[in-house]
Design a protein around this motif. Structure first.
Motif, PDB file in Angstrom:
ATOM      1  N   SER A 161      16.684 -14.031  -7.656  1.00  0.00           N
ATOM      2  CA  SER A 161      16.418 -15.511  -7.617  1.00  0.00           C
ATOM      3  C   SER A 161      15.203 -15.800  -7.469  1.00  0.00           C
ATOM      4  O   SER A 161      14.423 -16.853  -7.923  1.00  0.00           O
ATOM      5  CB  SER A 161      17.455 -16.139  -6.795  1.00  0.00           C
ATOM      6  N   THR A 162      14.563 -15.246  -6.299  1.00  0.00           N
ATOM      7  CA  THR A 162      13.329 -15.771  -6.109  1.00  0.00           C
ATOM      8  C   THR A 162      12.410 -14.942  -5.745  1.00  0.00           C
ATOM      9  O   THR A 162      12.056 -14.223  -6.671  1.00  0.00           O
ATOM     10  CB  THR A 162      13.695 -16.125  -4.270  1.00  0.00           C
ATOM     11  N   VAL A 163      11.301 -14.570  -4.583  1.00  0.00           N
ATOM     12  CA  VAL A 163      10.319 -13.624  -4.796  1.00  0.00           C
ATOM     13  C   VAL A 163      10.818 -12.469  -3.917  1.00  0.00           C
ATOM     14  O   VAL A 163      11.149 -12.781  -2.628  1.00  0.00           O
ATOM     15  CB  VAL A 163       8.914 -14.184  -4.201  1.00  0.00           C
ATOM     16  N   THR A 164      10.627 -11.382  -4.430  1.00  0.00           N
ATOM     17  CA  THR A 164      11.198 -10.018  -3.762  1.00  0.00           C
ATOM     18  C   THR A 164      10.237  -9.100  -3.455  1.00  0.00           C
ATOM     19  O   THR A 164       9.279  -8.890  -3.975  1.00  0.00           O
ATOM     20  CB  THR A 164      12.105  -9.360  -4.599  1.00  0.00           C
ATOM     21  N   VAL A 165      10.097  -8.596  -2.067  1.00  0.00           N
ATOM     22  CA  VAL A 165       9.229  -7.585  -1.863  1.00  0.00           C
ATOM     23  C   VAL A 165      10.284  -6.452  -1.298  1.00  0.00           C
ATOM     24  O   VAL A 165      10.883  -6.522  -0.322  1.00  0.00           O
ATOM     25  CB  VAL A 165       8.292  -8.092  -0.434  1.00  0.00           C
ATOM     26  N   LEU A 166      10.034  -5.429  -1.726  1.00  0.00           N
ATOM     27  CA  LEU A 166      11.149  -4.239  -1.701  1.00  0.00           C
ATOM     28  C   LEU A 166      10.465  -3.055  -1.605  1.00  0.00           C
ATOM     29  O   LEU A 166       9.163  -2.755  -1.682  1.00  0.00           O
ATOM     30  CB  LEU A 166      11.697  -3.962  -3.076  1.00  0.00           C
ATOM     31  N   SER A 167      11.275  -2.149  -0.240  1.00  0.00           N
ATOM     32  CA  SER A 167      10.777  -1.021   0.267  1.00  0.00           C
ATOM     33  C   SER A 167      11.800   0.043  -0.232  1.00  0.00           C
ATOM     34  O   SER A 167      13.096  -0.090  -0.029  1.00  0.00           O
ATOM     35  CB  SER A 167      10.630  -1.057   1.640  1.00  0.00           C
ATOM     36  N   THR A 168      11.521   0.822  -1.063  1.00  0.00           N
ATOM     37  CA  THR A 168      12.478   2.046  -1.317  1.00  0.00           C
ATOM     38  C   THR A 168      11.960   3.329  -0.641  1.00  0.00           C
ATOM     39  O   THR A 168      12.865   4.341  -0.767  1.00  0.00           O
ATOM     40  CB  THR A 168      12.309   2.269  -2.950  1.00  0.00           C
ATOM     41  N   PHE A 169      10.881   3.374   0.354  1.00  0.00           N
ATOM     42  CA  PHE A 169      10.618   4.513   0.899  1.00  0.00           C
ATOM     43  C   PHE A 169      10.351   5.651  -0.162  1.00  0.00           C
ATOM     44  O   PHE A 169       9.514   5.542  -1.144  1.00  0.00           O
ATOM     45  CB  PHE A 169      11.554   4.823   2.232  1.00  0.00           C
ATOM     46  N   GLU A 170      10.965   6.743  -0.004  1.00  0.00           N
ATOM     47  CA  GLU A 170      10.636   7.897  -0.774  1.00  0.00           C
ATOM     48  C   GLU A 170      12.257   8.112  -1.496  1.00  0.00           C
ATOM     49  O   GLU A 170      12.362   9.266  -2.145  1.00  0.00           O
ATOM     50  CB  GLU A 170      10.349   9.314  -0.240  1.00  0.00           C
ATOM     51  N   ASN A 171      12.918   6.980  -1.566  1.00  0.00           N
ATOM     52  CA  ASN A 171      14.339   7.422  -2.010  1.00  0.00           C
ATOM     53  C   ASN A 171      14.303   6.875  -3.666  1.00  0.00           C
ATOM     54  O   ASN A 171      13.810   5.835  -4.084  1.00  0.00           O
ATOM     55  CB  ASN A 171      15.508   6.294  -1.357  1.00  0.00           C
ATOM     56  N   SER A 172      15.042   7.791  -4.335  1.00  0.00           N
ATOM     57  CA  SER A 172      14.862   7.590  -5.776  1.00  0.00           C
ATOM     58  C   SER A 172      16.211   6.725  -6.119  1.00  0.00           C
ATOM     59  O   SER A 172      16.869   6.432  -5.337  1.00  0.00           O
ATOM     60  CB  SER A 172      14.948   9.022  -6.786  1.00  0.00           C
ATOM     61  N   GLY A 173      16.403   6.406  -7.234  1.00  0.00           N
ATOM     62  CA  GLY A 173      17.526   5.538  -7.776  1.00  0.00           C
ATOM     63  C   GLY A 173      17.321   4.312  -8.462  1.00  0.00           C
ATOM     64  O   GLY A 173      17.731   3.928  -9.310  1.00  0.00           O
ATOM     65  N   LEU A 174      15.976   3.705  -8.155  1.00  0.00           N
ATOM     66  CA  LEU A 174      15.591   2.333  -8.586  1.00  0.00           C
ATOM     67  C   LEU A 174      15.401   2.534 -10.068  1.00  0.00           C
ATOM     68  O   LEU A 174      14.463   3.311 -10.257  1.00  0.00           O
ATOM     69  CB  LEU A 174      14.727   1.667  -7.967  1.00  0.00           C
ATOM     70  N   LYS A 192      20.786   3.433  -9.670  1.00  0.00           N
ATOM     71  CA  LYS A 192      21.861   4.283 -10.285  1.00  0.00           C
ATOM     72  C   LYS A 192      22.334   5.192  -9.154  1.00  0.00           C
ATOM     73  O   LYS A 192      21.824   5.347  -7.935  1.00  0.00           O
ATOM     74  CB  LYS A 192      20.937   5.522 -11.502  1.00  0.00           C
ATOM     75  N   GLU A 193      23.481   5.882  -9.332  1.00  0.00           N
ATOM     76  CA  GLU A 193      24.003   6.831  -8.279  1.00  0.00           C
ATOM     77  C   GLU A 193      23.179   8.111  -8.018  1.00  0.00           C
ATOM     78  O   GLU A 193      22.646   8.399  -8.991  1.00  0.00           O
ATOM     79  CB  GLU A 193      25.366   7.269  -8.737  1.00  0.00           C
ATOM     80  N   VAL A 194      23.214   8.067  -6.528  1.00  0.00           N
ATOM     81  CA  VAL A 194      22.374   9.496  -6.046  1.00  0.00           C
ATOM     82  C   VAL A 194      23.330   9.964  -5.201  1.00  0.00           C
ATOM     83  O   VAL A 194      24.117   9.450  -4.546  1.00  0.00           O
ATOM     84  CB  VAL A 194      20.949   8.879  -5.258  1.00  0.00           C
ATOM     85  N   SER A 195      22.854  11.442  -4.785  1.00  0.00           N
ATOM     86  CA  SER A 195      23.991  12.134  -3.954  1.00  0.00           C
ATOM     87  C   SER A 195      23.483  12.244  -2.628  1.00  0.00           C
ATOM     88  O   SER A 195      23.577  13.273  -1.719  1.00  0.00           O
ATOM     89  CB  SER A 195      23.770  13.440  -4.656  1.00  0.00           C
ATOM     90  N   PHE A 196      23.291  11.149  -1.978  1.00  0.00           N
ATOM     91  CA  PHE A 196      22.672  10.879  -0.641  1.00  0.00           C
ATOM     92  C   PHE A 196      22.782   9.553  -0.175  1.00  0.00           C
ATOM     93  O   PHE A 196      22.987   8.645  -0.982  1.00  0.00           O
ATOM     94  CB  PHE A 196      21.336  11.403  -0.418  1.00  0.00           C
ATOM     95  N   ASP A 197      22.857   9.426   1.147  1.00  0.00           N
ATOM     96  CA  ASP A 197      22.784   8.073   1.596  1.00  0.00           C
ATOM     97  C   ASP A 197      21.411   7.342   1.387  1.00  0.00           C
ATOM     98  O   ASP A 197      20.341   7.705   1.888  1.00  0.00           O
ATOM     99  CB  ASP A 197      22.974   7.862   3.540  1.00  0.00           C
ATOM    100  N   ARG A 198      21.327   6.330   0.846  1.00  0.00           N
ATOM    101  CA  ARG A 198      20.161   5.596   0.448  1.00  0.00           C
ATOM    102  C   ARG A 198      19.824   4.445   1.218  1.00  0.00           C
ATOM    103  O   ARG A 198      20.689   3.499   1.318  1.00  0.00           O
ATOM    104  CB  ARG A 198      20.233   5.309  -1.208  1.00  0.00           C
ATOM    105  N   TYR A 199      18.522   4.430   1.382  1.00  0.00           N
ATOM    106  CA  TYR A 199      18.084   3.260   2.521  1.00  0.00           C
ATOM    107  C   TYR A 199      17.057   2.333   1.607  1.00  0.00           C
ATOM    108  O   TYR A 199      15.980   3.035   1.125  1.00  0.00           O
ATOM    109  CB  TYR A 199      17.321   3.614   3.751  1.00  0.00           C
ATOM    110  N   SER A 200      17.043   1.124   1.810  1.00  0.00           N
ATOM    111  CA  SER A 200      15.798   0.194   1.475  1.00  0.00           C
ATOM    112  C   SER A 200      15.656  -0.881   2.275  1.00  0.00           C
ATOM    113  O   SER A 200      16.853  -1.264   2.885  1.00  0.00           O
ATOM    114  CB  SER A 200      16.216  -0.228  -0.142  1.00  0.00           C
ATOM    115  N   ILE A 201      14.851  -1.507   2.062  1.00  0.00           N
ATOM    116  CA  ILE A 201      14.754  -2.926   2.688  1.00  0.00           C
ATOM    117  C   ILE A 201      14.312  -3.844   1.726  1.00  0.00           C
ATOM    118  O   ILE A 201      13.204  -3.849   0.740  1.00  0.00           O
ATOM    119  CB  ILE A 201      13.351  -3.038   3.729  1.00  0.00           C
ATOM    120  N   THR A 202      14.871  -5.033   1.702  1.00  0.00           N
ATOM    121  CA  THR A 202      14.374  -6.061   0.623  1.00  0.00           C
ATOM    122  C   THR A 202      14.234  -7.534   1.400  1.00  0.00           C
ATOM    123  O   THR A 202      14.929  -7.713   2.466  1.00  0.00           O
ATOM    124  CB  THR A 202      15.584  -6.330  -0.475  1.00  0.00           C
ATOM    125  N   TYR A 203      12.997  -8.092   1.022  1.00  0.00           N
ATOM    126  CA  TYR A 203      12.896  -9.268   1.627  1.00  0.00           C
ATOM    127  C   TYR A 203      12.623 -10.456   0.467  1.00  0.00           C
ATOM    128  O   TYR A 203      12.120 -10.013  -0.573  1.00  0.00           O
ATOM    129  CB  TYR A 203      11.499  -9.338   2.288  1.00  0.00           C
TER     130      TYR A 203
END
Length: 362
Positions: free
Chosen positions: A252-265, A307-318
């Motif tokens: 909806s607004t402005v997003t600043v996203l951290s996916t680190f080295e996690n795939s899936g996005l 998409k589905e991944v085979s691990f616990d996935r972490y991210s940060i959304t602002y």
């Protein structure tokens, strides 16, 4: 052609101080193997310092793909943030309960800022995640007169609730967690506001930044998507049948996203979802539908998913939203926005939006 125009000085690049060939190779590599390899990679310092040479790169990337990367961030460690997140989410549930929002722990006061446990129901596809929400306030807003029967004014007070922070038996962890994510919040807020300023220059919309002078509703969510052991039909995309961890949506607004080295996005590009490169030690920036309407839909509010991944996935959304009293009813050119058919100010819009979802995930 766009690179040629840049080199010819059409965009007023300060050529005397910048190595254009090296700069363009960094932002748009000649050797491209993936569809998103040409998404702009903007140096943090130049974006924050309002260096005008970044504007055409940001604009082109946002018009073509709907997102760009912020790179070369001084004194930032994605690895340190990820380690702290992993430690927090690994704490015993009774410890985390002390900072749960009141929807999960009625003994706590906060409705929005704090820990939101993941749902146990495997059918709850969209909200199958753990979130720790952080906002811009560390002290409580002035007292609200409960005798006033005004839902909007009550929300103006409620949303300014202070952050809560872990209080474990490890004082060093508690201190590092709080200080790291306070700094991380400010870092991302600075990026989001600098992006708004860049777009206002590129699109010749000087009034745009004035809508973001306050950010009562800005939020940073530390997210853990637990690995699933079971799947059902609710987890598959209606678009192409892909098994998903996070459903397709537009912000909806402005997003600043951290996916680190996690795939899936994945981002939707030319009617096909494509894997987006990880943010690594930088950030991904995109725009949401509400803000895009305000700027006359000049950019792409990109649809995305995980998409589905085979691990616990972490991210940060602002998320950076407009000020409470910002007029969202009309675009920069004076056209009625989609939200403007029902709302005048952002506070009215967010009141209904928060009412439509059980947790503060906007």
């Amino acid at each position: 052609m766009f690179k040629l125009l840049l080199l010819l000085g059409v965009f007023s690049v300060p050529a005397a101080t910048i190595d254009l060939s090296a700069l363009i190779e960094q932002l748009w590599p000649n050797e491209s193997t993936g569809v998103f390899d040409s998404v702009a990679k903007i140096p943090y310092t130049d974006l924050l310092n309002d260096n005008p040479y970044v504007d055409p790169f940001v604009l082109h990337s946002m018009k073509t793909y709907g997102f760009f990367y912020v790179v070369d961030v001084p004194n930032y460690s994605a690895e340190a943030e990820l380690e702290l997140m992993t430690t927090f989410f690994g704490l015993p549930e009774d410890v985390k309960a002390d900072v749960e929002i009141r929807a999960h722990n009625p003994a706590n006061a906060n409705a929005y800022r704090g820990y939101c446990p993941g749902l146990d129901d495997i059918d709850a596809t969209l909200q199958y995640k753990n979130i720790f929400n952080i906002g811009p306030h560390e002290t409580r807003a002035p007292f609200f007169d409960n005798s006033l029967d005004d839902a909007t004014e009550k929300l103006r007070y409620d949303v300014q609730e202070p952050n809560v922070w872990p209080n474990t038996d490890n004082c060093d962890f508690d201190k590092e967690f709080k200080e790291t994510f306070q700094a991380g919040f400010e870092l991302r807020r600075g990026i989001a506001r600098a992006f708004v300023r860049s777009i206002s220059r590129s699109l010749e919309m000087p009034a745009l930044p004035s809508l973001f002078t306050e950010d009562e509703f800005s939020a940073m969510g530390l997210r853990k998507y637990p690995e699933r052991n079971d799947v059902n039909t609710n987890m598959y995309s209606d678009f192409d049948g892909e098994l998903l961890r996070e459903l397709e949506h537009v912000d909806s607004t402005v997003t600043v996203l951290s996916t680190f080295e996690n795939s899936g996005l994945q981002m939707l590009y030319r009617n096909e979802y494509r894997d987006a490169p990880n943010s690594g030690n930088g950030f991904i920036v995109n725009i949401g539908k509400l803000v895009d309407d305000i700027i006359d839909n000049e950019l792409v509010s990109v649809r995305h998913r995980v998409k589905e991944v085979s691990f616990d996935r972490y991210s940060i959304t602002y998320f950076l939203g407009p000020s409470f009293d910002a007029d969202i009813s009309r675009s920069m050119s004076g056209e009625i926005t989609e939200a403007g058919h029902k709302y005048t100010i952002f506070g009215e819009w967010i009141k209904d939006y928060l009412g439509a979802i059980e947790l503060f995930y906007y």
